[in-house]
Design an enzyme around this catalytic site. Sequence first.
Site, PDB file in Angstrom:
ATOM      1  N   THR A   1      12.155  -9.868  -2.463  1.00 25.81           N
ATOM      2  CA  THR A   1      12.981  -8.872  -3.142  1.00 25.81           C
ATOM      3  C   THR A   1      12.160  -8.345  -4.315  1.00 25.81           C
ATOM      4  O   THR A   1      11.121  -8.917  -4.663  1.00 25.81           O
ATOM      5  CB  THR A   1      14.299  -9.473  -3.686  1.00 25.81           C
ATOM      6  OG1 THR A   1      13.983 -10.368  -4.765  1.00 25.81           O
ATOM      7  CG2 THR A   1      15.068 -10.206  -2.609  1.00 25.81           C
TER       8      THR A   1
ATOM      9  N   LEU B   1      12.026 -14.000  -5.781  1.00 27.46           N
ATOM     10  CA  LEU B   1      12.795 -13.310  -6.824  1.00 27.46           C
ATOM     11  C   LEU B   1      11.845 -12.963  -7.962  1.00 27.46           C
ATOM     12  O   LEU B   1      11.056 -13.812  -8.390  1.00 27.46           O
ATOM     13  CB  LEU B   1      13.925 -14.212  -7.330  1.00 27.46           C
ATOM     14  CG  LEU B   1      14.945 -14.700  -6.280  1.00 27.46           C
ATOM     15  CD1 LEU B   1      15.949 -15.669  -6.916  1.00 27.46           C
ATOM     16  CD2 LEU B   1      15.691 -13.518  -5.643  1.00 27.46           C
TER      17      LEU B   1
ATOM     18  N   ILE C   1       8.823 -17.554  -7.361  1.00 23.98           N
ATOM     19  CA  ILE C   1       8.842 -16.607  -8.480  1.00 23.98           C
ATOM     20  C   ILE C   1       7.807 -15.509  -8.251  1.00 23.98           C
ATOM     21  O   ILE C   1       6.626 -15.789  -8.034  1.00 23.98           O
ATOM     22  CB  ILE C   1       8.530 -17.332  -9.812  1.00 23.98           C
ATOM     23  CG1 ILE C   1       9.478 -18.517 -10.021  1.00 23.98           C
ATOM     24  CG2 ILE C   1       8.604 -16.350 -10.982  1.00 23.98           C
ATOM     25  CD1 ILE C   1      10.943 -18.165 -10.099  1.00 23.98           C
ATOM     26  N   LYS C   2       8.270 -14.261  -8.307  1.00 23.67           N
ATOM     27  CA  LYS C   2       7.358 -13.121  -8.158  1.00 23.67           C
ATOM     28  C   LYS C   2       6.957 -12.630  -9.541  1.00 23.67           C
ATOM     29  O   LYS C   2       7.823 -12.340 -10.388  1.00 23.67           O
ATOM     30  CB  LYS C   2       8.057 -11.983  -7.409  1.00 23.67           C
ATOM     31  CG  LYS C   2       7.580 -11.827  -5.982  1.00 23.67           C
ATOM     32  CD  LYS C   2       8.351 -10.744  -5.281  1.00 23.67           C
ATOM     33  CE  LYS C   2       7.510  -9.508  -5.042  1.00 23.67           C
ATOM     34  NZ  LYS C   2       8.255  -8.482  -4.268  1.00 23.67           N
ATOM     35  N   VAL C   3       5.658 -12.530  -9.750  1.00 25.76           N
ATOM     36  CA  VAL C   3       5.104 -12.177 -11.058  1.00 25.76           C
ATOM     37  C   VAL C   3       4.127 -11.015 -10.856  1.00 25.76           C
ATOM     38  O   VAL C   3       3.354 -11.018  -9.900  1.00 25.76           O
ATOM     39  CB  VAL C   3       4.373 -13.425 -11.635  1.00 25.76           C
ATOM     40  CG1 VAL C   3       3.474 -13.066 -12.778  1.00 25.76           C
ATOM     41  CG2 VAL C   3       5.383 -14.490 -12.028  1.00 25.76           C
TER      42      VAL C   3
END
Length: 214
Positions: free
Chosen positions: A27, A56, A82-84
């Site tokens: 997402t 996310l 975790i998307k960074v």
Amino acid sequence: MKIFLDTANVAELREAKSRGSLDGVTTNPSLIAKEKRPFRELAEEICQIVDGPVNLEVNAPTAEGMVEEAGGLITIGKNVVIKVPLTAEGLKAVKILSGQNIRVNVTLCFNATQALFAAKAGASFISPFIGRLDDRGQEGMEVIEEIATIYDNYDIDTEILVASIRSPMHVKDAALIGAHIATMPFNVYDRLLHHPLTDLGLEAFNQAWKTVSE
Ligand code: G3P
């Protein structure tokens, strides 16, 4: 190759899961905003549907803020990744989070050296956006080839997650290169299944079957 859907739409996720080909989901803030639902409730439902990684994205601009946000996101589900973003602050956050055994996907990657730096910081996944490169007249898939070669040269185990996919050809080419994951919108996922000869063949079988007596 693992197949992820690039969506926050639960109906699309349920449909792909029922077809037996949903390995994970990505997402981003734009996809979440499209659903017009409270974030936490939506993210929890996604985590219940999807057995694999649920990506996310953090929105804070600083490493400190991203780490703090990540601390909240990982409480949503055991499968949260975790998307960074691929910025200097993002990579600082990757180093801290990966040091805590939290899986991080570094997103908004557009070249192979960015991918090398993300891997060095401890990224579990790298997300090169090929469609957006194609849009600018650069062959996005070449970046996938370069990243695959560099990771292979140095036995880097960061998984290549091909993103910003726009067509079934992108998916086939990613698989031929040996990318670990392709994430795609539902319309591309759906088109991958269809072939006019399948439909014509089925129609012919159905017509023939009507002439067969019991
Ligand atoms: O996974 C990345 C994706 O959401 C970006 O896709 O089509 O907006 O370039 P697109």
